[in-house]
Every structure is written in C-alpha cells, then in structure tokens.
Write a protein that holds these residues in place. Structure first.
Motif, mmCIF file in Angstrom:
data_model
loop_
_atom_site.group_PDB
_atom_site.id
_atom_site.type_symbol
_atom_site.label_atom_id
_atom_site.label_comp_id
_atom_site.label_asym_id
_atom_site.label_seq_id
_atom_site.Cartn_x
_atom_site.Cartn_y
_atom_site.Cartn_z
ATOM 1 N N VAL B 218 0.834 -1.203 0.000
ATOM 2 C CA VAL B 218 0.000 0.000 0.000
ATOM 3 C C VAL B 218 0.869 1.253 0.000
ATOM 4 N N ARG B 219 1.956 1.177 0.766
ATOM 5 C CA ARG B 219 2.831 2.336 0.865
ATOM 6 C C ARG B 219 3.441 2.680 -0.499
ATOM 7 N N ALA B 419 -3.418 -5.169 7.619
ATOM 8 C CA ALA B 419 -2.919 -4.228 6.619
ATOM 9 C C ALA B 419 -3.498 -2.846 6.897
ATOM 10 N N LEU B 420 -4.773 -2.818 7.220
ATOM 11 C CA LEU B 420 -5.408 -1.548 7.581
ATOM 12 C C LEU B 420 -4.710 -0.949 8.795
ATOM 13 N N LEU B 421 -4.477 -1.790 9.791
ATOM 14 C CA LEU B 421 -3.776 -1.353 10.986
ATOM 15 C C LEU B 421 -2.384 -0.839 10.648
ATOM 16 N N TRP B 423 -1.269 0.360 7.836
ATOM 17 C CA TRP B 423 -1.360 1.653 7.160
ATOM 18 C C TRP B 423 -1.599 2.754 8.182
ATOM 19 N N PHE B 424 -2.500 2.462 9.135
ATOM 20 C CA PHE B 424 -2.787 3.445 10.163
ATOM 21 C C PHE B 424 -1.541 3.734 10.986
ATOM 22 N N PHE B 425 -0.814 2.686 11.367
ATOM 23 C CA PHE B 425 0.397 2.873 12.152
ATOM 24 C C PHE B 425 1.405 3.733 11.404
ATOM 25 N N LEU B 426 1.494 3.507 10.093
ATOM 26 C CA LEU B 426 2.421 4.291 9.282
ATOM 27 C C LEU B 426 2.079 5.772 9.405
ATOM 28 N N ARG B 427 0.792 6.079 9.304
ATOM 29 C CA ARG B 427 0.371 7.468 9.390
ATOM 30 C C ARG B 427 0.465 8.013 10.801
#
Lengths: 153, 496
Positions: B218-219, B419-421, B423-427
């Motif tokens: 996703v990134r 994966a959703l988590l 992505w959230f952690f990345l942000r």
C-alpha cells in the motif's frame, strides 16, 4: 506522499490506543485478575490495557500542546482496493475455489494502481499468473484448495 | 567445538538442504534487486510455504533470502544507483561512481568478495559466541527468562524509528495481541470476542503479512511513482586485480568487525552496520580523499559490514531466543511454528539443528558468491520490472500463503485487517517492529513472569537477588540510558 505531522499522528495514535485499551479492559473484566503471586488470565490484559490507556492519554495530551497543522493521510484508494481485494479473496476462496478468487484478487489489486495499462496485456498477464499459481501452489506444493468449486455458504 | 561444527555441516549438507539454500539465495537476490519488495516482505510472504519443509530446511531458505537480499540490493546500488535495500544505500555512493567510470566490474567483484570474507569470519564468530552464550544461559530459570524477554522487547524500542510514546504504545499493543487466545494456565479463551478461529490466538503469519507485507504494498502504491534509471549492461563482468584485492583486505576486516558487533545488538542490523562502517572507513582509510568519487574501499567496508551483521544477528536468536531485529523476529516465529524454541537450551538439546543452521549460513554465503557473479546481467534486467506486475505476484503469494495456514479464508481476512492497521500505524507514526516483537515474545514473557512470581509467592526480589537476573537488570538499565542518550526523536521514513 505527505506524512502527517507529529501532532495529527500523536492524536490519532493516542485515540487508537485509548480505544483499544478500553476494549481490552472491558473484555478482560470477566476474567480473574488474581494477585501477583497467583496471576489469573485477566492479569496481563488488564495490566497492559491500563498501561496502554496511560500512553493514549499522554499522546492525546501531547498532541494538544505543541505542534500546528492538521494531518494529511495520503491517497485512500490503494488502501481500500488492496484491503477489498484481500477480503473478497478471503470470502471467495473457500466457496468458489482458487481460480475465481484469484481473478477477483487481481482485478481489485489492479484498481489500486495509480495508472493502468492496456486491458489486453493485463488479461494475458493475469492468465499467466493464475496458471502459474495453480501449478505451483496446488500441483507442486499440494495446497488443499479446489481450483474451481461451487459451495455457496 | 570443531567436531560440533562438523556435525553441523553433516546435517546441513544434504542435497535437499542445498537445493533449498540455493532457492532461498536466488529468491533473496531477486528480491534485493527489486525496489519496493524487501527481505522482510518476502520472508513474511514465503513463511507459510516453508511449513512443509521442516525446521532446518525452512530456516535455511528464509536465511538465504535474508542475505541474498543484501547482495541483490548492492548490485542495483552499484549499477543503477538504486539501492534495493537500506543497507545498500552507502554502497551506492562510491559504487555507482565506480560504475560511471566504467569500473562496475571491479565494484561488483569487491562487493561479492568482501561480503563472502565477512560472512565466513562472522560464521566463525557465531560458532564461538553461540557456545559461550548457551553455556551461560544454562543457568537460566524463569526469572532470568522473564528479564531476558523484557530486555528483548526493550530492544525493540531502540529499533523503532518512531517517537518514544508511540513506540511504547506499540509494544503494549503487541503484548495485548499476544494475549488473544487461550490462556496457558487455565485454557480460558481470552479476548476472542466469541470468534472460534481466535480461540488459539492470532497467527504470526497473518500479523506479519498484514503489518509488513501488505502495508508495504500500500505504501509503495501511495507514493508518487519513480522511474527506473536506464543503465548499460556492458562491461560489467566482475574482476579484480591482485593489487585491488590486497587494498581491499583492511577495509573488509574493519567492516566485518563493525558489522559483527552491530548485528548482535538489539537496535542494530545490516543497515546501521553499513552506515557506520562507511563512516569509519572514511575517517581511517589512507585514500580518504577519494571517497565519494569511486573508491573501492568505500564499497568493501559497508558490504562486509552488512553481510557480517546479517550473520551475527542470528546469535541472540539461536543462543538466547531473542530476535535482534525485525527479520530475526520473523525467524523466531518461523522456528516456533516448526515447534523449535531457540534459546538457552537449544544448543544442548538440539545440537544438530543448532550447528546445522550455523553451517548453512556459511554454505549460503558460498552459494551467493558462486551464483551471483554470472547472473549480474539478469538481475539488472529484472530490476526494471514495473511495479504493476510485481504487485500481483505479491498479492497472490500473500493471499494463498495466508489461506494455507489453516485452509481458512479467515486468515486472509485477518491480513486485510492488519494491513489496515499497518497503514494506520504508518500514518500515526507507530513503528510496526515494536508491535511485532512484543507480539512474538509476549506469550513467553507472561508465562515466565507468572512462573517466577508463583514460585516466589509474589516476591519481586527474585528479579534482583540472583546474579544473572541482576546482570540482566543492569544491562536493561544501561540499554535504557543508551537509548535516552541517542534518540533523535524524529520519525524517519520506512526503509525496510
């Protein structure tokens, strides 16, 4: 890709941790916490949940002092498409077998791309991928999944 | 010790293991060459497929991927100034300059040779220290284990590139994830929310694939697309003159020393090792004025360092059961899934596996050298596959891999959730390494804590009255002091 700045990130992380700790604390309230000498099943989740709540509060507090500017979260389409692809495949695999699931997976993943190439080329590539996948995973590795099935739940 | 190493070679040198090593090294180099797919992603994606291989073959393959990736990343760093791995970034500085001067062959050869030399030396070090650590560790009881595990989890705070508060939160969150599932002592399902598939806990595969593998996908998709640089593949047959080889000895040795040391420390790893080695070499080398304009020593030192670090990062894992970095955490998970618990008893109880793994590391290095030099042209061509094709390969492997864990679509759905988590952690600036390390170690931590306190009837002095525990406590305090002193507090862009 713009990363959210520290404040938006702190707020988001803080709220997330607070929420998670609340869920954990509620879910483990039905278990025996016990004493240190005799730790029950609820001991660890409660302890960790409490710690997480503290961190959450600290993060929210920090986000309210300090930094300016709201957060930017980046494009949402890749995330939505990729997750949708996986969820669709998760539902389809046991019901319809490998091939339909992979077709849907690849189609939805393709939607996640910022710009897409010609359809014809994609079809050929997809066919090659799926054929390879079937050969390798089912033929060589012996994965226990039917190639094509119809078992509506 | 020599006869144990020989025992290891005997166990490792089967045709099956050699084949698996070959596949792993090949895959690893391939992955290292491709930007956007790293060893972490590959290992998490291929993890379920190694289940049928048995513990030794499975780990051999995963390890082959790991150091194959180091080498692959260096190849593209030198040829097209596109480091495939974080640990190859420094190699690109002098390496690419050498290529532009038409000396790509020398640069590639130096990278390969110094990596191999470093790998050999590092394997010897692992053989030496592995035993010493294991013997010390035989005196371990639950309190020592508890502190050791806590130390390991603490180490993830040093590995984390996120701000401290978010890292601590990540650790706690990981511990919470580890609580999901059946409680060891009473068998009661905890935090399962009535979902039967969760009664046994969360699988490492789903968590790793989601937090690392798919999040990375996703990134990359979310980032503005970059173009691949064109490069010639002419004139890149690797070769070195005797003069150049001799000049490369000292930088290689220095790089090996730095890499071996940094690979072992939690918070260390191949990337940091290569940076430090390059910096040191710049200060120390007689040709230092030439650095940055195409100096072979500027390739030899970081390459030696990153390979040595990749090898020695197995030491804490095999001898103590503590992963020194994210890849080792996945290896630990892989071993546990195979029913092997690395740790203080490991060398004693399963010497064939322990020494076999160490022997296979060296074999992997040899295969790297032999395999890759002729294949350089192929790697360069492959590095130009557009991500639009790579994406699908990764997605298919992820989906099928997750499904194969339990023949259930639930795992695949879990991957989507994580994966959703991720992505959230990345942000939200939470580093997933803190979550994963805590998740992998959390179960054992709780068990040992419970056992320690049960035996001492709630008395906490058991954690500082015994000599080894006290030593571990002091080490933990030193580690905290070290982190506090060196934290820069900024969020650095992902480079896994």
């Amino acid at each position: 890709m713009a990363l959210p700045d520290a404040r938006g990130a702190s707020l988001a992380a803080g709220l997330f941790f607070l929420g998670t700790s609340a869920i954990a604390l509620v879910a483990s309230s039905s278990y025996r916490v016990g004493t240190t000498a005799s730790m029950g099943p609820g001991f660890m989740p409660t302890l960790v949940g409490a710690g997480l709540a503290c961190v959450g509060v600290a993060l929210v507090a920090r986000s309210l002092i300090g930094f300016r500017v709201a957060a930017q979260w980046g494009p949402w389409r890749p995330l939505v498409c990729i997750c949708a692809a996986l969820l669709a495949a998760a539902w389809l695999l046991p019901q319809t077998g490998l091939i339909p699931a992979l077709v849907v997976l690849m189609a939805l993943s393709e939607l996640a791309l910022p710009e897409r190439g010609p359809w014809g080329r994609w079809l050929v590539f997809a066919a090659a991928c799926i054929a390879t996948a079937c050969t390798v995973f089912v033929g060589v590795l012996g994965l226990n999944v039917p190639l094509f099935a119809w078992r509506p739940a | 010790m020599i006869d144990q190493l020989l025992l290891g070679f005997g166990a490792a040198l089967t045709w099956a293991n050699l084949l698996v090593c070959l596949v792993g090294v090949f895959l690893g180099t391939l992955v290292g060459v491709l930007p956007g797919v790293g060893p972490l992603v590959t290992i998490s994606v291929l993890l379920p497929f190694t289940f049928g291989l048995g513990p030794m073959a499975g780990i051999i393959m995963l390890a082959g991927i790991y150091y194959g990736a180091q080498y692959g990343g260096s190849t593209t760093a030198i040829l097209v100034n596109m480091p495939g791995e974080a640990s190859s970034v420094v190699t690109a500085i002098d390496g690419y300059k050498l290529a532009q001067k038409g000396k790509a062959g020398q640069a590639l050869a130096m990278a390969a040779v110094s990596s191999f030399a470093a790998g050999t030396l590092a394997t010897l070090l692992v053989a030496l220290f592995g035993i010493a650590l294991s013997q010390l560790a035989l005196s371990f009881g639950p309190p020592e284990y508890t502190l050791l595990l806590a130390l390991g989890i603490l180490g993830s705070l040093g590995l984390s590139r996120a701000p401290l508060l978010q890292s601590v939160g990540g650790v706690l969150f990981g511990l919470l994830l580890a609580c999901v599932g059946a409680d060891v002592a009473t068998g009661a399902p905890r935090l399962a929310f009535g979902i039967p598939e969760l009664a046994d806990g969360l699988g490492l595969v789903a968590v790793a694939l989601g937090l690392y593998g798919v999040t990375e996908v996703v990134r990359v998709l979310s980032a503005p697309a970059g173009g691949a640089a064109a490069a010639t593949t002419e004139g890149i047959r690797p070769r070195l003159s005797a003069e150049e080889l001799r000049a490369g000895i000292a930088p290689t040795l220095r790089g090996t020393a730095i890499g071996s040391l940094l690979g072992v420390l939690p918070g260390g790893g191949a990337a940091i090792a290569s940076f430090v080695a390059y910096m040191v070499e710049r200060k120390v080398n007689r040709q230092r004025s030439h650095f940055g304009q195409g100096e072979l020593a500027g390739v030899a030192a970081p390459e030696a360092a990153n390979n040595a670090a990749a090898q020695t990062s197995f030491v804490p894992l095999l001898a103590l059961g503590i992963p020194a970095n994210a890849v080792m955490a996945l290896m630990l998970g892989a071993l546990m899934i195979h029913g092997v618990s690395p740790g203080p008893q490991f060398a004693d109880k399963q010497p064939a596996l322990f020494w076999g793994l160490i022997a296979s590391m060296w074999i992997g290095n040899l295969i790297l050298l032999v395999l890759n030099l002729p294949l350089v042209g192929l790697w360069v061509r492959l590095s130009r596959i557009p991500y639009r094709y790579l994406l699908h390969i990764v997605m298919i492997c992820t989906c099928v891999g997750a499904y194969s864990v339990n023949a259930s679509g639930f795992e695949v759905a879990l991957v989507a959730l994580f994966a959703l988590l991720g992505w959230f952690f990345l942000r939200a600036q939470v580093d997933p390494i803190t979550v994963i390390l805590a998740f992998v170690l959390g179960g054992a931590l709780e068990e040992n804590l419970r056992a320690s306190l049960a035996a001492s009837r709630g008395d906490f002095s058991v954690f500082y009255m015994r000599p080894v525990s006290l030593a571990l406590l002091l080490a933990g305090a030193a580690l905290i002091a070290f982190f506090a002193a060196s934290r820069s507090g900024g969020w650095r862009e992902s480079d896994a």
